[in-house]
Design a protein around this motif. Structure first.
Motif, short mmCIF file in Angstrom:
data_model
loop_
_atom_site.label_atom_id
_atom_site.label_comp_id
_atom_site.label_asym_id
_atom_site.label_seq_id
_atom_site.Cartn_x
_atom_site.Cartn_y
_atom_site.Cartn_z
N GLU A 191 48.87 44.78 41.83
CA GLU A 191 47.62 45.43 42.08
C GLU A 191 47.63 47.07 41.85
OE1 GLU A 191 47.32 43.55 46.63
OE2 GLU A 191 47.93 45.42 46.32
N MET A 192 48.65 47.53 41.36
CA MET A 192 48.73 48.85 40.97
C MET A 192 49.51 49.24 39.56
SD MET A 192 50.58 51.84 43.40
CE MET A 192 49.31 52.21 44.68
N LEU A 193 48.80 50.13 38.95
CA LEU A 193 49.51 50.75 37.43
C LEU A 193 50.82 50.86 38.05
CD1 LEU A 193 46.65 52.88 36.19
CD2 LEU A 193 47.26 50.87 35.10
N ASP A 197 53.29 51.81 32.75
CA ASP A 197 51.89 51.88 32.39
C ASP A 197 51.21 53.31 32.27
OD1 ASP A 197 51.79 49.22 32.29
OD2 ASP A 197 50.77 48.90 34.27
N ARG B 11 45.78 39.01 41.26
CA ARG B 11 45.81 40.48 41.39
C ARG B 11 46.76 40.98 40.36
NH1 ARG B 11 48.72 40.00 46.28
NH2 ARG B 11 47.56 39.20 47.93
N ARG B 12 47.44 40.22 39.86
CA ARG B 12 48.20 40.89 38.77
C ARG B 12 47.39 41.38 37.62
NH1 ARG B 12 51.73 37.11 38.23
NH2 ARG B 12 53.37 38.11 39.39
N SER B 14 44.40 42.80 38.00
CA SER B 14 43.79 44.07 38.14
C SER B 14 44.40 45.37 37.51
CB SER B 14 43.50 44.38 39.38
OG SER B 14 44.23 45.14 40.49
N ALA B 15 45.92 45.36 37.64
CA ALA B 15 46.63 46.58 37.09
C ALA B 15 46.41 46.55 35.63
CB ALA B 15 48.14 46.33 37.48
N ALA B 18 42.98 47.63 34.33
CA ALA B 18 43.14 48.92 34.57
C ALA B 18 43.71 49.56 33.24
CB ALA B 18 43.73 49.47 35.80
N LYS B 19 45.04 49.07 32.95
CA LYS B 19 45.42 49.76 32.04
C LYS B 19 44.73 49.43 30.57
CE LYS B 19 50.18 49.43 29.63
NZ LYS B 19 51.55 48.69 29.19
#
Lengths: 268, 92
Positions: A191-193, A197, B11-12, B14-15, B18-19
């Motif tokens: 869910e989060m960088l 990254d 969910r995996r 979404s990061a 973003a990257k």
């Protein structure tokens, strides 16, 4: 000769003031005479986070305009005698800051202090560009979130081109990445960088990862820099950051989600 | 468990998304930032010269500067219209 550190980010609300308060207190507690300056003219808040808001008499703009001398404006921290705060003014006139004025103040402080921490306002306007202009080191506070990472990259561009060091063709400002509000649990589920990254995208030296922590709000509520909360993960992470900055070998913590099933069920 | 995996996989993304988005955007913004300030002017002047002979649109020309290890490559790309020659004759 003092070392000048700017705490910057471009984006607002990522933890610049919290970080400035924490690292200034951290450096001072390690015995280094430190002053932390609030550059957010018109929206001063460092005083509140430091817990000295009722002791402000004169501010940065008063000193620049010659209405007070630097000694009258500096507030000595009550918890650590090596730490001083120079508050921002509440005036709405941002033009009150000038490159020459700031330069003269930093010059004066440079004789008395080992570290000068400049808490930059958000954005890329005058206060922010002046906060970084004289810096030797930059702590780029970034949240693992797209807009913050992009703005950090913008700040890297400005640090590399619009600082005194850049203009004089001197050795460039040293840039350190401080990844704030990190949640290993959310990284684990994608869910989060991740810290890797963000490092890969910005290609910066990682100074530390500060985990998302409820203690940060309680500390600011009380006007206590988070680094003084030695039981909190965030406080410990900031202590690591200060130690690493001073050259100590400290392994990174709080990057992995180490809690097992039981920890997840019962832990907070 | 299968259902949980499904949610985790989405969910995996979404990061990772973003990257990818950030890498593309930041590479673009850095290239723009590091390009010399004369590039837009150079592009306009080149366009004016080309237009004297062939009618091309403003966006038919692009100038970019690429830096590799020890050399800089100035790349000039002009897309000529298919009937460029005809228009050229017409204008004359």
């Amino acid at each position: 000769m003092a070392r000048t550190i700017v705490v910057t980010s471009g984006k607002g609300g990522v933890g610049k003031t919290t970080t400035s308060a924490a690292i200034a207190m951290g450096l001072a507690r390690k015995g280094h005479r430190t002053v932390v300056i609030d550059f957010d003219v018109g929206l001063r808040n460092l005083d509140l986070v430091m817990g000295c808001e009722r002791r402000v008499v004169y501010d940065l703009v008063n000193v620049i305009q010659g209405e007070a001398n630097i000694r009258q404006a500096l507030i000595r921290d009550k918890r650590c005698e090596e730490l001083y705060v120079l508050p921002a003014s509440q005036t709405r006139d941002k033009e009150a800051l000038s490159k020459e004025g700031i330069g003269a103040i930093l010059e004066q402080l440079s004789g008395d202090f080992e570290y000068i921490v400049c808490d930059s306002p958000a954005g890329i306007e005058k206060g922010a560009t002046l906060a970084m202009y004289y810096a030797d080191d930059a702590f780029v506070v970034t949240n693992p979130e797209v807009s913050s990472v992009r703005d950090s990259d913008r700040m890297l561009g400005i640090l590399a081109s619009k600082s005194r060091r850049a203009e004089n063709n001197e050795e460039p400002i040293k840039e350190y990445l401080l990844l704030n509000r990190y949640s290993p649990k959310r990284v684990k589920v994608g869910e989060m960088l991740s810290v890797e990254d963000v490092q890969e995208i910005l290609s910066m030296h990682l100074l530390g990862v500060i985990p998302e922590s409820r203690s940060v709000l309680s500390s600011s509520n009380a006007g206590v820099p988070i680094i003084l909360d030695e039981d909190s993960n965030a406080g410990q992470a900031y202590a690591d950051v200060v130690a690493r900055y001073l050259g100590e070998e400290v392994p990174h913590r709080f990057i992995n989600d180490k809690k097992g099933l039981l920890g997840r069920l019962f832990g907070g | 468990m299968g259902l949980l995996d499904y949610f985790r996989a989405s969910r995996r993304n979404s990061a990772a998304v973003a990257k990818d988005r950030l890498q593309i955007l930041i590479a673009h913004e850095r290239a723009e930032r590091n390009s010399p300030s004369y590039l837009p002017l150079l592009q306009n002047e080149l366009l004016a010269v080309v237009r004297k002979y062939v009618h091309v649109d403003h966006d038919a020309i692009s100038v970019s500067l690429e830096q590799s290890d020890n050399q800089e490559i100035l790349e000039l790309n002009i897309v000529l219209p298919e009937n460029g020659q005809a228009e050229h004759a017409h204008q004359r």
